[in-house]
Write an enzyme that holds these catalytic residues in place. Sequence first.
Site, PDB file in Angstrom:
ATOM      1  N   HIS A  17       0.843  -1.196   0.000  1.00  0.00           N
ATOM      2  CA  HIS A  17       0.000   0.000   0.000  1.00  0.00           C
ATOM      3  C   HIS A  17       0.881   1.249   0.000  1.00  0.00           C
ATOM      4  CE1 HIS A  17      -3.608  -2.441   1.652  1.00  0.00           C
ATOM      5  NE2 HIS A  17      -3.739  -2.223   0.365  1.00  0.00           N
ATOM      6  N   GLU A  77       1.715   3.569   2.984  1.00  0.00           N
ATOM      7  CA  GLU A  77       2.251   2.844   4.137  1.00  0.00           C
ATOM      8  C   GLU A  77       3.759   2.646   3.968  1.00  0.00           C
ATOM      9  OE1 GLU A  77      -0.321  -0.618   4.430  1.00  0.00           O
ATOM     10  OE2 GLU A  77      -2.110   0.649   4.450  1.00  0.00           O
ATOM     11  N   HIS A 132       2.348  -3.700   6.841  1.00  0.00           N
ATOM     12  CA  HIS A 132       1.429  -2.608   6.537  1.00  0.00           C
ATOM     13  C   HIS A 132       1.424  -1.633   7.710  1.00  0.00           C
ATOM     14  CE1 HIS A 132      -0.914  -4.466   3.084  1.00  0.00           C
ATOM     15  NE2 HIS A 132      -0.208  -5.489   3.507  1.00  0.00           N
ATOM     16  N   GLU A 184       0.446  -4.974  11.038  1.00  0.00           N
ATOM     17  CA  GLU A 184       0.061  -3.556  10.925  1.00  0.00           C
ATOM     18  C   GLU A 184       0.896  -2.748  11.920  1.00  0.00           C
ATOM     19  OE1 GLU A 184      -1.978  -2.255   8.755  1.00  0.00           O
ATOM     20  OE2 GLU A 184      -3.301  -3.873   8.079  1.00  0.00           O
TER      21      GLU A 184
HETATM   22 ZN   LIG Z   1      -2.047  -1.800   4.076  1.00  0.00          ZN
END
Ligand SMILES: [Zn+2]
Length: 396
Positions: free
Chosen positions: A162, A165, A307, A366
């Site tokens: 992403h 990110e 992420h 994350e």
């Molecule tokens: Zn992500």
Amino acid sequence: MQIVVQNGDTYWRFSLIFGVPLQLIIDSNPAIAPDALQAGQVVQIPGYEWRRHTVVAGDSLWRIASANGISVELLMRSNPGVASGNLVIGAVLLVPQKITSRIIDADRPYTYAAVLEDYNALAALYPFLRSSTMGKSVMGKDIPELRVGNGSRIVHFNGSIHANEWITTCALMLFLNDYLLALSSGADIREAPTYPLYLETTLSLVPMVNPDGVDLVINGAPESEPYRSSVLAINGGNDSFGGWKANMAGVDLNKQFPALWERDAVMGPQEPSPRDYSGTAPLTEPEVQGLAALTRSSDFSMVLAFHTQGEVIYWGFQGLEPPESAILAARFAAVSGYEAIRFVDSTAGYKDWFIQDWRRPGFTIELGSGINPLPLSQLPDIYNKSLGIMLAALQG
Ligand SMILES: [Zn+2]
């Protein structure tokens, strides 16, 4: 650093006089068989750079060597013909200098160009770091995959699937530098010996899966057409791309994998968007085609997709994950303070597909908390917490 082989040299001798583990020297010189060293050949020694020392009054070989943290033998070996009795003031000696700290600067807006610059610096200093191109971006950028290790167990990390990110790439490159530094110094990281990890494991690292998207978030719309007009149109005319997660075609790369793709695709936008558009079919985008091909050809034991944000570890997919996923997730949570969560609503992500097709441990980590893109001021905390996860993954 390069050194010219003399009669009687062996890799084992280089390992002893430089204090670099033997396999790292062998792997830094893939074109020279370990038992075939010949005088005049040029050998790479990882973790060292040449510096020059101009002899001053009062210098001795011992004094110069100890000031640079090397042995007198190594200093003499580096300067044939020089002996203590004939040091001449003003003469220049070559001194092998061991690199003892990080060389990259990941604490900056980490564009594709910045990552390549840091990668090239690491590859020059640590030639046992290997690289290949795992695919191309929509705009034609080569996407590097880096490998460190000699083991048959391959653990894969990736970041910046992403676009906004991209701080994940900073954390991965810091880990890469710290791991290379510890390996070439024979040092531990958090009391974990690194050389056994090198011998047993191979780290596969794709630090930036979505380089076009990262550059878009950091630099804004590119000059080149048709990309400039298309991303501005997708972004509703807004020239600020902080909310952009997709690739240059407006496709969300973590909704592109053939793991319940159809279920996820109907929930998001049905046209190119800054985020959440699944595309017209799985694996249409070149970045994920490259990552999928790499994964299919590599026999990864485990994958970690990094992420932001949320400080959580997602470790399940439809109950298809193997029993060790729960154990690993608990360990990752213990070393990071992050929360381990088995299931999440979305499907068609990279770790979902890996779990589904290989039935091996796959994780989405994350990092950090707040609103993407997370500020660089979070990087020390993010790295401090994720370092334990990366080490634990290599330890298996
Ligand atoms: Zn992500």
